[in-house]
Enzyme design. Structure first.
Site, short mmCIF file in Angstrom:
data_model
loop_
_atom_site.label_atom_id
_atom_site.label_comp_id
_atom_site.label_asym_id
_atom_site.label_seq_id
_atom_site.Cartn_x
_atom_site.Cartn_y
_atom_site.Cartn_z
N GLU A 87 0.81 -1.22 0.00
CA GLU A 87 0.00 0.00 0.00
C GLU A 87 0.85 1.27 0.00
O GLU A 87 0.36 2.35 0.33
CB GLU A 87 -0.94 -0.03 1.20
CG GLU A 87 -1.90 -1.20 1.17
CD GLU A 87 -2.68 -1.33 2.46
OE1 GLU A 87 -3.64 -0.56 2.64
OE2 GLU A 87 -2.32 -2.17 3.30
N SER A 139 -6.52 -2.01 1.72
CA SER A 139 -6.80 -1.36 0.44
C SER A 139 -7.27 -2.35 -0.62
O SER A 139 -7.11 -2.12 -1.81
CB SER A 139 -5.57 -0.60 -0.08
OG SER A 139 -5.22 0.44 0.78
N SER A 153 -11.58 9.66 0.12
CA SER A 153 -11.76 8.41 0.88
C SER A 153 -13.03 8.50 1.72
O SER A 153 -13.48 9.58 2.09
CB SER A 153 -10.55 8.14 1.78
OG SER A 153 -9.37 8.00 1.02
#
Length: 385
Positions: free
Chosen positions: A29, A217, A353
């Site tokens: 990530e 993720s 997000s």
């Protein structure tokens, strides 16, 4: 002798707290962490804080990086790298492991080490192993430096989905059916491990979701519809983590809820719903970050459902002994009950997000969110608490 008429020394303004934003790291990530750092650097109130950006390269070197958040964005469907932002390809930043000394030092081969000044608080925006899993938090505890987010235990629990589910179950939170394939099982008796998964599918049905036990993720996850894709899915998960988690599909709606630490304790945001993405089999990495599949904020739930998922999100926060922030992910199952899937102790934190979006809808802007997290970190001491 009177000092009334003597010239007075001007008072020095108090030093602003110094924030080290640490990002990048050795996990899969890495790129998303760099994107998150760019957003956080833009949002920190420079009238209140001095800022020191520190990037960790994929091979683990702590590097001094430019304070240029505009270079930390996804471009042409590609995430940025710490190596592209470093002041030097050889220089390294060292955080002293000494609670009496918070001075950060920068050194390059053949040069005298340079003091970069003291750090008062660290904002770690690392995702995945070697950053979100308690390892960095342990280093900061040894150094006596306050930091944003969960401590060592909560970070480790939040990273390892097997033990996360065990903790939630022990606190009475409902989790979906799952099993774990440990490294030795797959390496020494693949046929036995495969039979274990097939028996699980026989009990709970296909599809299954095969994922790394300690990643995030949605990286390394495969939706498996039948036996033919099983081995490939396990190997894909093992590219990111030798321990593999296999989950049965939970029929229902995906609901998320943010938790934020306020002065009087943790509070939950309005929840969001993640509708099935049109162009993807499920809410995978590309749907989240590249194509930016929009969520529904707030989620179209009844008042009772909203209150229940908020209650459960705070319960999950407390069950794992979290601090600072958490995004709690649930399924609203077809039977009308909430099933907790996982928590993220450092969730995706770009402005698009879901965690910041949920708080924006709850009346807390992105800049205020960053400020509250720093204030919460500075209120806490390191060590046992």
């Amino acid at each position: 002798m009177s000092t009334e008429n003597l010239p007075q020394s001007p008072e020095q303004p108090p030093r602003k707290p110094r924030v080290a934003v640490v990002f990048g790291g050795r996990s899969s990530e890495h790129g998303i962490s760099v994107v998150t750092a760019g957003a956080v650097l833009r949002a920190i109130d420079r009238t209140k804080y001095d800022v020191l950006p520190i990037g960790i390269t994929r091979d683990g070197r702590w590097a001094l990086t430019a304070d240029e958040p505009e270079r930390m964005a996804i471009t042409d469907r590609r995430t940025p790298e710490v190596e592209e932002l470093t002041e030097s390809q050889e220089g390294a930043v060292v955080l002293p492991v000494d609670p009496a000394n918070r001075e950060v030092v920068y050194s390059e081969p053949g040069s005298v080490p340079k003091a970069l000044g003291e750090v008062d608080v660290v904002f770690p925006v690392l995702h995945g192993p070697y950053g979100e899993d308690g390892t960095l938090q342990g280093l900061l505890e040894l150094s006596g430096v306050p930091y944003v987010g969960a401590g060592v235990l909560a970070s480790a629990v939040g990273q390892d989905k097997e033990y996360m589910k065990r903790v939630f179950t022990s606190f009475g939170l409902r989790v979906g059916p799952y099993l774990v394939i440990r490294p030795r099982e797959w390496e020494r008796d693949r046929a036995g491990a495969r039979k274990k998964i097939v028996d699980f599918a026989g009990e709970h049905g296909w599809p299954l979701f095969v994922k790394p036990a300690r990643a995030g993720s949605s990286i390394g996850i495969t939706k498996v519809d039948d036996l033919s894709g099983l081995d490939e899915a396990v190997e894909e998960a093992r590219r990111h983590d030798p321990k593999v988690l296999v989950e049965a599909a939970v029929r229902g709606r995906e609901i998320e809820c943010g938790v934020l630490e306020f002065e009087d304790g943790p509070r939950a945001s309005v929840p969001a719903e993640i509708p099935p993405p049109d162009a993807h089999a499920y809410y995978d990495f590309e749907a989240k970050y590249i194509d930016s599949t929009p969520g529904l904020v707030p989620a179209p739930l009844t008042e009772e459902q909203t209150a229940e998922v908020q209650r459960l999100a705070v319960e999950a926060f407390e069950a794992a002994s979290c601090e600072g922030l958490v995004r709690a992910d649930f399924f609203l199952a077809d039977d009308g009950e909430f099933v907790i899937n996982e928590i993220n102790t450092m969730p995706g934190f770009t402005p698009i997000s879901m965690y910041p979006q949920m708080w924006q809808a709850s009346g807390v802007s992105y800049g205020e969110l960053v400020d509250r997290l720093l204030e919460a970190a500075l209120r806490r001491s390191t060590g046992l608490r």
